[in-house]
Design an enzyme around this catalytic site. Structure first.
Site, PDB file in Angstrom:
ATOM      1  N   HIS A 174     -98.295 -94.056  75.269  1.00  0.00           N
ATOM      2  CA  HIS A 174     -97.589 -93.540  74.288  1.00  0.00           C
ATOM      3  C   HIS A 174     -98.466 -91.870  74.894  1.00  0.00           C
ATOM      4  O   HIS A 174     -97.951 -91.308  74.729  1.00  0.00           O
ATOM      5  CB  HIS A 174     -97.986 -93.203  73.026  1.00  0.00           C
ATOM      6  N   ASP A 388    -100.882 -83.576  75.605  1.00  0.00           N
ATOM      7  CA  ASP A 388    -100.225 -84.382  74.160  1.00  0.00           C
ATOM      8  C   ASP A 388     -99.199 -85.146  74.997  1.00  0.00           C
ATOM      9  O   ASP A 388     -98.243 -84.908  75.903  1.00  0.00           O
ATOM     10  CB  ASP A 388     -99.546 -84.014  73.187  1.00  0.00           C
TER      11      ASP A 388
HETATM   12  C1  G6P Z   1    -102.687 -91.132  69.335  1.00  0.00           C
HETATM   13  C2  G6P Z   1    -101.888 -92.533  70.142  1.00  0.00           C
HETATM   14  C3  G6P Z   1    -102.076 -94.281  68.861  1.00  0.00           C
HETATM   15  C4  G6P Z   1    -103.034 -93.908  67.884  1.00  0.00           C
HETATM   16  C5  G6P Z   1    -103.345 -92.746  67.618  1.00  0.00           C
HETATM   17  C6  G6P Z   1    -104.073 -92.309  66.075  1.00  0.00           C
HETATM   18  O1  G6P Z   1    -101.028 -91.367  69.151  1.00  0.00           O
HETATM   19  O2  G6P Z   1    -100.849 -92.462  70.975  1.00  0.00           O
HETATM   20  O3  G6P Z   1    -102.263 -94.940  70.112  1.00  0.00           O
HETATM   21  O4  G6P Z   1    -102.763 -95.123  67.119  1.00  0.00           O
HETATM   22  O5  G6P Z   1    -103.361 -91.416  67.957  1.00  0.00           O
HETATM   23  O6  G6P Z   1    -105.380 -92.697  66.133  1.00  0.00           O
HETATM   24  P1  G6P Z   1    -106.027 -93.916  66.053  1.00  0.00           P
HETATM   25  O7  G6P Z   1    -107.347 -93.866  66.886  1.00  0.00           O
HETATM   26  O8  G6P Z   1    -106.320 -93.550  64.348  1.00  0.00           O
HETATM   27  O9  G6P Z   1    -105.095 -95.379  65.961  1.00  0.00           O
END
Ligand code: G6P
Length: 483
Positions: A174, A388
């Site tokens: 992602h 991003d």
């Molecule tokens: C990004 C990453 C995700 C992640 C999200 C929130 O979008 O690509 O994999 O889940 O951030 O971050 P966190 O560390 O809270 O899961």
């Protein structure tokens, strides 16, 4: 009231035809009044896109449930089998805050913050990836499809392939994939590349991420590359597994955003937001996780200079900045919070009047209804990320603007710039350029705004997250992309 997990029997080992593996499960825990914990589906496009596939294919989702040191049995929730993976508090520190978010995250985002390399973090990353792979292997039926998500789990394709050679394995990254010149810093670069290459299909957000990965595959593990195919060699130098790598830009649940944007209560809320801000001529909006990749300080600097030199006044314009709390255990995120708090405090101290505010800063998360009301209220959306993977906020803003009004200022360093070519594109490091583009957005003639918004909406409406998941999964299934 949160929906309770249903009484359907828990998933049987070895019975799932389709498995998603991600660091977090797609549910959040909610405690009700009788203190009996229930679950609510997390907001976000990924789960929306995959829930129907889950329901139709005996699907299961493997992931961490969000609380350290807690072991939970598999359970069933809203037509999904959920298989929780336990993480200890130590593992959270070393695997999640450490290797995932203080090594890989800054490394993959162009070293905006310096990545740290610690062997103990790497060991924990390996251990936890093994645990996720074992959970998926245990749940999968013969010949099942497993789709692994994101940078926290890059070793899972290889570990899973060893446990279950019969599976079809996809991986989607992602976040950006860095150029080999930066990726080279990682002491475990070979292991990461090999970990991914045992997937059948490896998806990235942008063509440039895909190209970066393929260059690293060639350089660091000597893989044979004939895009989209990439072939590993075994220990004796003989050709082995063939993977495919290709871009699959992720999108949003367009129908959900459009429905909300047409709802009378959401429209009324948008009006209310404008009134509460003193009906300024222009509302500017930023919506981000509080993350140093998002360029929030660059945005505030540009906006502050526009107020200082009198190009904008607080009577004319107001900036709403939503910054949802994120990764607060990680030092660089705590430092960023202090910096943003300081900048907002100085701006408001200097420019606020009794009636008007320079920056309405909201360090909270909001439900999607409120987000859509904010999109409807905002004349100018500011997405100034320094790097991003995609940026779904940009796409949500466009999906919400059914009236073809409003302007999107979008960083060229966000993946969304590849799809939203009619946005006002900026290099957020160029503060003068950013100021000029913000002012261009503020004064954008209606006809030009409509032309740009229409073009962007055409792209978004025909490329929603449903189409993204279908595109990825059919390519994984058929071995070639169906155009
Ligand atoms: C990004 C990453 C995700 C992640 C999200 C929130 O979008 O690509 O994999 O889940 O951030 O971050 P966190 O560390 O809270 O899961």
């Amino acid at each position: 009231m949160p929906k309770k997990s249903s009484a359907k029997p828990v998933p049987q080992p070895g019975s799932s035809d389709f498995i998603v593996v991600s660091n977090r499960l797609p549910v959040d825990r909610v405690s009700s009044e009788d203190s009996d914990a229930g679950w609510r589906r997390s907001p976000g496009g990924l789960v929306t896109a995959l829930a129907p596939v889950m329901a139709s294919r005996d699907g299961a989702w493997v992931g961490w449930h969000g609380a350290p040191d807690e072991v939970l049995e598999p359970f069933h929730h809203e037509n999904m089998d959920l298989i929780p993976v336990a993480l200890s508090a130590d593992e959270l520190e070393l695997y999640y805050e450490g290797f995932s978010n203080s090594t890989l995250w800054p490394l993959y985002h162009d070293v905006i913050a310096p990545p740290e390399f610690h062997r103990t973090w790497w060991d924990a990353y390996r251990t936890v990836n093994q645990r996720f792979a074992e959970a998926a292997a245990g749940a999968a039926a013969q010949g099942a499809t497993v789709w692994v998500q994101d940078y926290q789990l890059q070793l899972v394709p290889r570990l899973l392939r060893r446990l279950r050679p019969d599976l079809r394995i996809g991986f989607f990254n992602h976040i950006p994939f860095p150029p080999p010149e930066i990726f080279a810093q990682l002491p475990w670069r070979r292991e990461i590349i090999s970990g991914l290459l045992d997937a059948d299909l490896i998806g990235f957000q942008r063509a440039s991420d895909t190209a970066n990965f393929l260059r690293s595959a060639r350089r660091f593990v000597g893989a044979g590359v004939k895009a989209p195919r990439v072939q590993l060699k075994d220990d004796d130098g003989n050709p082995a597994h063939i993977a495919q790598a290709a871009p699959f830009p992720i999108s949003i649940d367009v129908a959900q955003i459009q429905e909300l944007a047409a709802r009378p209560d959401v429209i009324a809320r948008a009006k209310q937001i404008r009134e509460d801000l003193g009906n300024p001529k222009t509302i500017l909006l930023g919506v981000d996780r509080l993350d140093y990749t998002k360029g929030i300080t660059h945005r505030l600097k540009a906006y502050g200079e526009l107020l200082t030199d009198g190009t904008l006044t607080v009577e004319d314009a107001a900036l709403i900045q939503v910054a949802s709390p994120s990764r607060e255990g990680v030092e660089s995120y705590r430092l960023l919070r202090d910096e943003v708090d300081g900048m907002v405090g100085r701006l408001n101290g200097q420019f606020d009047t009794i009636q008007n505010t320079a920056v309405r800063y909201l360090h909270h998360s909001y439900p999607v209804e409120e987000m859509v009301a904010l999109y409807l209220a905002a004349d100018v959306m500011l997405v100034t990320a320094l790097r991003d993977g995609m940026n779904l906020v940009a796409k949500e803003y466009v999906a919400a603007r059914a009236s073809n009004t409003g302007a999107l200022v979008l960083s060229e360093f966000a993946g969304a710039a590849d799809q939203l070519k009619s946005a006002l594109l900026v290099n957020p490091h160029d503060i003068d350029g950013l100021k000029a583009t913000i002012m261009r957005a503020v004064h954008l003639p209606r006809t030009e705004a409509a032309r740009r918004m229409r073009a962007m909406r055409r792209q978004i409406v025909t490329h929603d997250v449903q189409r993204w998941s279908e595109d990825f999964l059919s390519t994984l299934q058929n071995g070639t992309r169906q155009e």
